[in-house]
Scaffold this motif. Structure first.
Motif, PDB file in Angstrom:
ATOM      1  N   CYS A  64     -25.630 -29.482  29.617  1.00 46.28           N
ATOM      2  CA  CYS A  64     -25.479 -27.835  29.148  1.00 46.28           C
ATOM      3  C   CYS A  64     -26.667 -27.435  28.445  1.00 46.28           C
ATOM      4  CB  CYS A  64     -24.354 -27.443  28.562  1.00 46.28           C
ATOM      5  SG  CYS A  64     -23.706 -25.702  28.672  1.00 46.28           S
ATOM      6  N   TYR A  68     -27.289 -21.298  29.141  1.00 47.00           N
ATOM      7  CA  TYR A  68     -26.452 -21.514  30.141  1.00 47.00           C
ATOM      8  C   TYR A  68     -24.787 -21.549  29.576  1.00 47.00           C
ATOM      9  CZ  TYR A  68     -30.008 -23.005  33.198  1.00 47.00           C
ATOM     10  OH  TYR A  68     -31.041 -23.017  34.212  1.00 47.00           O
ATOM     11  N   CYS A  70     -21.455 -23.485  30.771  1.00 46.29           N
ATOM     12  CA  CYS A  70     -21.130 -24.698  31.776  1.00 46.29           C
ATOM     13  C   CYS A  70     -19.636 -24.839  31.688  1.00 46.29           C
ATOM     14  CB  CYS A  70     -21.801 -25.723  31.140  1.00 46.29           C
ATOM     15  SG  CYS A  70     -23.547 -25.669  30.756  1.00 46.29           S
ATOM     16  N   LEU A  80     -19.355 -32.264  34.952  1.00 49.17           N
ATOM     17  CA  LEU A  80     -20.023 -30.890  34.878  1.00 49.17           C
ATOM     18  C   LEU A  80     -19.598 -30.506  36.461  1.00 49.17           C
ATOM     19  CD1 LEU A  80     -21.771 -28.684  34.002  1.00 49.17           C
ATOM     20  CD2 LEU A  80     -23.425 -29.704  35.068  1.00 49.17           C
ATOM     21  N   ARG A  83     -22.742 -24.707  36.243  1.00 46.56           N
ATOM     22  CA  ARG A  83     -23.730 -24.305  35.121  1.00 46.56           C
ATOM     23  C   ARG A  83     -24.447 -22.676  35.501  1.00 46.56           C
ATOM     24  NH1 ARG A  83     -27.231 -28.900  33.803  1.00 46.56           N
ATOM     25  NH2 ARG A  83     -28.243 -28.852  35.567  1.00 46.56           N
TER      26      ARG A  83
END
Length: 147
Positions: A64, A68, A70, A80, A83
């Protein structure tokens, strides 16, 4: 049902069977103690951090980058899911599930809003940097970086 009796300068409380008696002076002390405990509880609750947006207490996850917001499919910033950097409302991807987490690593002070299925505002991230290691993606359909 309790019965109340008035005696000169004291008040006693008895239950309907007469088995429990409380002297007024003791009752007054107990009442003052309970009021004080309630006040302390109210202060503690009003100053405790919420379960949602909290100031980030750890550094941003490696996946991240600065700038951003995320979203993660699992708790504690694992797996993840998306993002986003852009400053408009974006749908979150399918498969985020009902648990998860998020990290707001945008410019300091930037918020991200969370929105429901019909576009209704649900909550926000609080100012960056902020995070929630135990988020709840279930009601969230989109996010909007307010930059």
């Amino acid at each position: 049902m309790a019965s109340w009796y008035r005696r000169t300068s004291t008040v006693s409380v008895a239950d309907t069977k007469g088995t429990q008696m409380v002297n007024a002076s003791r009752w007054g002390s107990l009442r003052r103690l309970l009021v004080a405990a309630g006040a302390l509880t109210a202060v503690a609750l009003s100053t405790a951090p919420s379960n949602a947006a909290q100031r980030a207490i750890q550094s941003a996850p490696a996946d991240c980058p600065k700038g951003y917001f995320c979203g993660y499919k699992q708790n504690n910033f694992q797996q993840l899911g998306f993002r986003y950097k852009d400053c408009y409302k974006q749908e979150i991807p399918n498969g985020m599930g009902s648990g998860g987490s998020w990290y707001n690593n945008q410019t300091s002070g930037t918020y991200t809003g969370f929105y429901g299925k019909n576009g209704e505002y649900l909550s926000d991230s609080g100012p960056a940097p902020s995070s929630d290691p135990y988020g709840h993606w279930g009601p969230v359909w989109s996010v909007w970086n307010w930059c």
